[in-house]
Write an enzyme that holds these catalytic residues in place. Structure first.
Site, PDB file in Angstrom:
ATOM      1  CB  SER A 216       6.222 -17.408 -20.978  1.00 19.91           C
ATOM      2  OG  SER A 216       6.962 -18.258 -20.194  1.00 19.91           O
ATOM      3  CE1 TYR A 229       6.392 -13.675 -17.561  1.00 20.99           C
ATOM      4  CE2 TYR A 229       6.793 -15.507 -17.589  1.00 20.99           C
ATOM      5  CZ  TYR A 229       7.080 -14.508 -18.296  1.00 20.99           C
ATOM      6  OH  TYR A 229       6.435 -13.938 -19.787  1.00 20.99           O
TER       7      TYR A 229
END
Length: 347
Positions: A216, A229
């Site tokens: 990501s 995250y």
């Protein structure tokens, strides 16, 4: 009352301009038509319009050639992808990006195994033919070992591994529970170690393989509310780079890193993108097309979408005060305020 279509300007963003430019003024062939057109009009080679346009076309073509050489030197020649002989394994493929990739390959006749703890009955075949579910918590090594035995017995040796499974707990650090932390690390990073250690030996023995890591852009640009995250995704990115170096002695195994921005999947439901122009929300199908094309062509390398994610690392060479100002101006630290996502299993 009928639902209104979104305004036309809602699809206008920097990525749209970039895509158009790549097919026109930045294409290695298209710019050559300009000097050719001048020449057809009897312009001589010493006339400025002709030699300036020819120089521009030469520079664009040279950049394209240098980029090709750079990719070849960095990632080597592509491997042959024989869809009749490949077995694709996708973690977290019950929905979103993972499911899209699984369905496309299944419809093309490629054998696909999906490992997901949120699937239906074990071994079910999805609507797309050739796609098989295996109920499995990929963060649990024992379950992955059991799934590996079944996949190899029923489908064959896995030659394409797509590590896609992920969960998000969009809370400030002090609101995270021990269970949140354990769940995120098990699914977002430990699962990669589980699948890689178990499936890579088969690829090495088979003499072909592709390993795809779905990371990501938050691994490089961690936002407020992503204190759990973002570090797990940073770990997956670091793992990819270290693994690529370790696999250099096996040129027939290609590694591909995918670093997307926000996608319209349940994983980040409710998150508002800081800027629709500079950081447009991605459709999973667009990311899936890029991933599938790279695998089909047997390429290694990196896919970063949208455009800003290709330059995310530049942020860290800026002065600290400039970084602080950019965070405030971009709205990156307010984007998670509307987060309503849950523990989803796909990126």
């Amino acid at each position: 009352m009928p639902e209104l279509s979104p305004p036309w300007y809602s699809v206008v963003n920097i990525d749209l301009f970039h895509r158009v430019a790549k097919q026109t003024i930045l294409h290695p062939i298209v710019p050559w038509f300009i000097p050719l057109a001048y020449r057809a009009q009897a312009f001589q080679y010493h006339h400025p319009p002709l030699y300036f346009s020819a120089a521009y076309a030469f520079i664009i073509t040279l950049i394209w050639v240098l980029q090709w050489i750079n990719r070849y030197l960095a990632f080597g020649p592509p491997r042959t992808f024989d869809w009749t002989e490949e077995v694709v394994l996708i973690t977290g493929g019950a929905s979103g990006l993972g499911l899209l990739v699984a369905e496309v390959y299944g419809m093309r006749g490629v054998t696909v195994a999906v490992l997901d703890k949120n699937c239906g009955s074990d071994g079910d075949e999805l609507e797309a033919r050739n796609v098989y579910f295996y109920k499995c918590d990929v963060g649990d090594i024992a379950q992955v070992e059991a799934a590996k035995r079944r996949v190899e017995e029923e489908l064959g040796t896995v030659t394409v591994l797509i590590n896609n499974a992920a969960v998000v707990h969009g809370k400030p650090l002090l609101q995270l529970s021990s269970g949140d932390v354990e769940d995120s690390f098990r699914t977002n990073i430990i699962a990669h170690y589980n699948t890689l250690r178990l499936f890579l030996p088969g690829m090495i023995k088979a003499g072909r393989g592709s390993v795809v890591t779905i990371s990501s852009v938050l691994a490089t640009l961690p936002a407020k509310g992503c204190s759990l995250y973002a570090p797990t995704k940073a770990a997956t990115t670091a793992l990819h780079h270290a693994l690529t170096a370790e696999l250099a002695e096996y040129p027939f195994i290609k590694t591909l890193l995918v670093t997307p921005g926000q996608m319209t999947t349940p994983l980040f439901n409710g998150v508002k993108t800081p800027s629709f122009f500079w950081a447009p929300v991605l459709e999973p199908v667009d990311v899936a097309k890029e991933v599938i094309a790279a695998i089909d062509e047997g390429k290694g390398g990196e896919i970063a979408m949208p455009l800003f994610s290709q330059w995310a690392a530049v942020f860290w060479i800026l002065p600290s005060s400039a970084r602080k100002a950019l965070r405030k101006l971009s709205g990156i630290d307010t984007a998670m305020e509307g987060f309503r996502g849950g523990q989803k299993k796909d990126e």
